[in-house]
Write a protein that holds these residues in place. Structure first.
Motif, PDB file in Angstrom:
ATOM      1  N   SER A 106       0.861  -1.181   0.000  1.00 24.84           N
ATOM      2  CA  SER A 106       0.000   0.000   0.000  1.00 24.84           C
ATOM      3  C   SER A 106       0.896   1.229   0.000  1.00 24.84           C
ATOM      4  N   THR A 107       0.326   2.359  -0.386  1.00 23.53           N
ATOM      5  CA  THR A 107       1.038   3.608  -0.158  1.00 23.53           C
ATOM      6  C   THR A 107       1.043   3.882   1.346  1.00 23.53           C
ATOM      7  N   ILE A 108       1.992   4.707   1.768  1.00 25.34           N
ATOM      8  CA  ILE A 108       2.083   5.064   3.173  1.00 25.34           C
ATOM      9  C   ILE A 108       2.139   6.587   3.305  1.00 25.34           C
ATOM     10  N   ALA A 109       1.681   7.064   4.441  1.00 24.91           N
ATOM     11  CA  ALA A 109       1.736   8.498   4.732  1.00 24.91           C
ATOM     12  C   ALA A 109       3.177   8.906   5.006  1.00 24.91           C
ATOM     13  N   HIS A 110       3.509  10.116   4.637  1.00 23.54           N
ATOM     14  CA  HIS A 110       4.805  10.685   4.996  1.00 23.54           C
ATOM     15  C   HIS A 110       4.894  10.746   6.523  1.00 23.54           C
ATOM     16  N   GLY A 111       6.058  10.455   7.056  1.00 24.47           N
ATOM     17  CA  GLY A 111       6.238  10.590   8.500  1.00 24.47           C
ATOM     18  C   GLY A 111       5.934  11.996   8.968  1.00 24.47           C
ATOM     19  N   TYR A 112       6.378  12.992   8.181  1.00 25.78           N
ATOM     20  CA  TYR A 112       6.127  14.380   8.572  1.00 25.78           C
ATOM     21  C   TYR A 112       4.649  14.761   8.461  1.00 25.78           C
ATOM     22  N   LEU A 113       3.904  14.088   7.628  1.00 25.43           N
ATOM     23  CA  LEU A 113       2.457  14.308   7.597  1.00 25.43           C
ATOM     24  C   LEU A 113       1.858  13.877   8.935  1.00 25.43           C
ATOM     25  N   THR A 114       2.253  12.714   9.411  1.00 23.05           N
ATOM     26  CA  THR A 114       1.705  12.241  10.683  1.00 23.05           C
ATOM     27  C   THR A 114       2.111  13.157  11.837  1.00 23.05           C
ATOM     28  N   LEU A 115       3.338  13.687  11.788  1.00 22.93           N
ATOM     29  CA  LEU A 115       3.765  14.639  12.821  1.00 22.93           C
ATOM     30  C   LEU A 115       2.977  15.938  12.750  1.00 22.93           C
ATOM     31  N   SER A 116       2.680  16.376  11.526  1.00 25.03           N
ATOM     32  CA  SER A 116       1.981  17.654  11.369  1.00 25.03           C
ATOM     33  C   SER A 116       0.555  17.615  11.912  1.00 25.03           C
ATOM     34  N   LEU A 117       0.029  16.437  12.175  1.00 27.65           N
ATOM     35  CA  LEU A 117      -1.313  16.303  12.734  1.00 27.65           C
ATOM     36  C   LEU A 117      -1.364  16.547  14.241  1.00 27.65           C
ATOM     37  N   ILE A 118      -0.200  16.628  14.890  1.00 21.66           N
ATOM     38  CA  ILE A 118      -0.186  16.749  16.351  1.00 21.66           C
ATOM     39  C   ILE A 118      -1.013  17.942  16.848  1.00 21.66           C
ATOM     40  N   PRO A 119      -0.824  19.166  16.359  1.00 20.96           N
ATOM     41  CA  PRO A 119      -1.640  20.276  16.893  1.00 20.96           C
ATOM     42  C   PRO A 119      -3.143  20.037  16.723  1.00 20.96           C
ATOM     43  N   TYR A 120      -3.546  19.531  15.568  1.00 18.35           N
ATOM     44  CA  TYR A 120      -4.960  19.250  15.304  1.00 18.35           C
ATOM     45  C   TYR A 120      -5.501  18.202  16.290  1.00 18.35           C
ATOM     46  N   LEU A 121      -4.772  17.115  16.465  1.00 13.53           N
ATOM     47  CA  LEU A 121      -5.234  16.043  17.352  1.00 13.53           C
ATOM     48  C   LEU A 121      -5.147  16.461  18.821  1.00 13.53           C
ATOM     49  N   TRP A 122      -4.130  17.236  19.182  1.00  7.95           N
ATOM     50  CA  TRP A 122      -3.975  17.715  20.561  1.00  7.95           C
ATOM     51  C   TRP A 122      -5.175  18.559  20.973  1.00  7.95           C
ATOM     52  N   LYS A 123      -5.679  19.366  20.066  1.00  4.42           N
ATOM     53  CA  LYS A 123      -6.817  20.227  20.386  1.00  4.42           C
ATOM     54  C   LYS A 123      -8.105  19.426  20.618  1.00  4.42           C
ATOM     55  N   GLN A 124      -8.115  18.164  20.248  1.00  6.24           N
ATOM     56  CA  GLN A 124      -9.248  17.286  20.567  1.00  6.24           C
ATOM     57  C   GLN A 124      -9.111  16.709  21.979  1.00  6.24           C
ATOM     58  N   ILE A 125      -7.925  16.782  22.537  1.00  8.70           N
ATOM     59  CA  ILE A 125      -7.653  16.250  23.875  1.00  8.70           C
ATOM     60  C   ILE A 125      -7.747  17.343  24.924  1.00  8.70           C
ATOM     61  N   ALA A 126      -7.188  18.514  24.608  1.00 11.08           N
ATOM     62  CA  ALA A 126      -7.115  19.585  25.602  1.00 11.08           C
ATOM     63  C   ALA A 126      -7.529  20.917  24.995  1.00 11.08           C
ATOM     64  N   GLU A 127      -8.297  21.655  25.772  1.00 11.73           N
ATOM     65  CA  GLU A 127      -8.619  23.038  25.424  1.00 11.73           C
ATOM     66  C   GLU A 127      -7.906  23.922  26.446  1.00 11.73           C
ATOM     67  N   VAL A 128      -6.940  24.676  25.963  1.00  7.71           N
ATOM     68  CA  VAL A 128      -6.200  25.577  26.839  1.00  7.71           C
ATOM     69  C   VAL A 128      -6.823  26.966  26.695  1.00  7.71           C
ATOM     70  N   ARG A 129      -7.383  27.457  27.781  1.00  4.32           N
ATOM     71  CA  ARG A 129      -8.100  28.731  27.780  1.00  4.32           C
ATOM     72  C   ARG A 129      -7.249  29.839  28.389  1.00  4.32           C
ATOM     73  N   ASN A 130      -7.723  31.055  28.196  1.00  4.43           N
ATOM     74  CA  ASN A 130      -7.104  32.239  28.792  1.00  4.43           C
ATOM     75  C   ASN A 130      -5.670  32.451  28.318  1.00  4.43           C
ATOM     76  N   ILE A 131      -5.427  32.156  27.047  1.00  4.11           N
ATOM     77  CA  ILE A 131      -4.088  32.385  26.513  1.00  4.11           C
ATOM     78  C   ILE A 131      -4.140  33.478  25.447  1.00  4.11           C
ATOM     79  N   SER A 132      -3.079  34.253  25.407  1.00  6.00           N
ATOM     80  CA  SER A 132      -2.976  35.274  24.372  1.00  6.00           C
ATOM     81  C   SER A 132      -2.164  34.767  23.187  1.00  6.00           C
ATOM     82  N   MET A 133      -1.364  33.709  23.440  1.00  8.13           N
ATOM     83  CA  MET A 133      -0.573  33.145  22.349  1.00  8.13           C
ATOM     84  C   MET A 133      -0.150  31.719  22.706  1.00  8.13           C
TER      85      MET A 133
END
Length: 152
Positions: free
Chosen positions: A59-86
């Motif tokens: 089969s074709t496989i995903a680029h390793g860096y593609l899977t790494l680039s998903l971290i921010p997207y997937l992290w936001k499904q686990i934790a909502e960090v509030r009261n931040i300016s940046m």
């Protein structure tokens, strides 16, 4: 989903596995878009017929860096960090790829808060990240991601 409102709440989670994201399908369309964006169109990622015949993964496989680039997207499904300016993606450390993610595999992020430091108003958080593949024992990768937060 956990909600984090300030440094002390983050600090109280240190050492804990805080959760898993939803399953996300990495399909051929996403792989092809990533290949086009990064100029990495190696056949193992983009040529489905050749990969089926010649690849050890059949089969074709995903680029390793593609899977790494998903971290921010997937992290936001686990934790909502509030009261931040940046929020800044500060770094990745100690990453190892355990096995490839095939086209149409479902993946999810498992996250552990490894350390939380207050650096003169900037909160530095190291999250242990493990990308699991549905119906597989071995993870796609493990490593640490570092985020910086400026709480309001």
């Amino acid at each position: 989903m956990i909600i984090i409102n300030n440094f002390m709440e983050y600090k109280s989670l240190e050492g804990q596995m805080v959760g898993s994201s939803n399953w996300h399908i990495i399909d051929q369309k996403q792989i092809n878009r990533f290949a086009e964006t990064t100029l990495d169109d190696q056949w193992i990622h983009t040529n489905e017929e050749r990969a089926e015949k010649e690849s050890p993964y059949c089969s074709t496989i995903a680029h390793g860096y593609l899977t790494l680039s998903l971290i921010p997207y997937l992290w936001k499904q686990i934790a909502e960090v509030r009261n931040i300016s940046m929020e800044v993606n500060y770094g990745i450390e100690n990453f190892r790829f355990g096995q490839p993610v095939k086209a149409n595999d479902k993946v999810r992020l498992e996250a552990t808060i490894k350390s939380v430091q207050n650096l003169k108003g900037t909160v530095k958080v190291m999250v242990g990240a493990k990308l699991m593949i549905k119906d597989q024992v071995k993870s796609a990768y493990t490593g640490d991601v570092v985020f910086l937060y400026h709480f309001s």
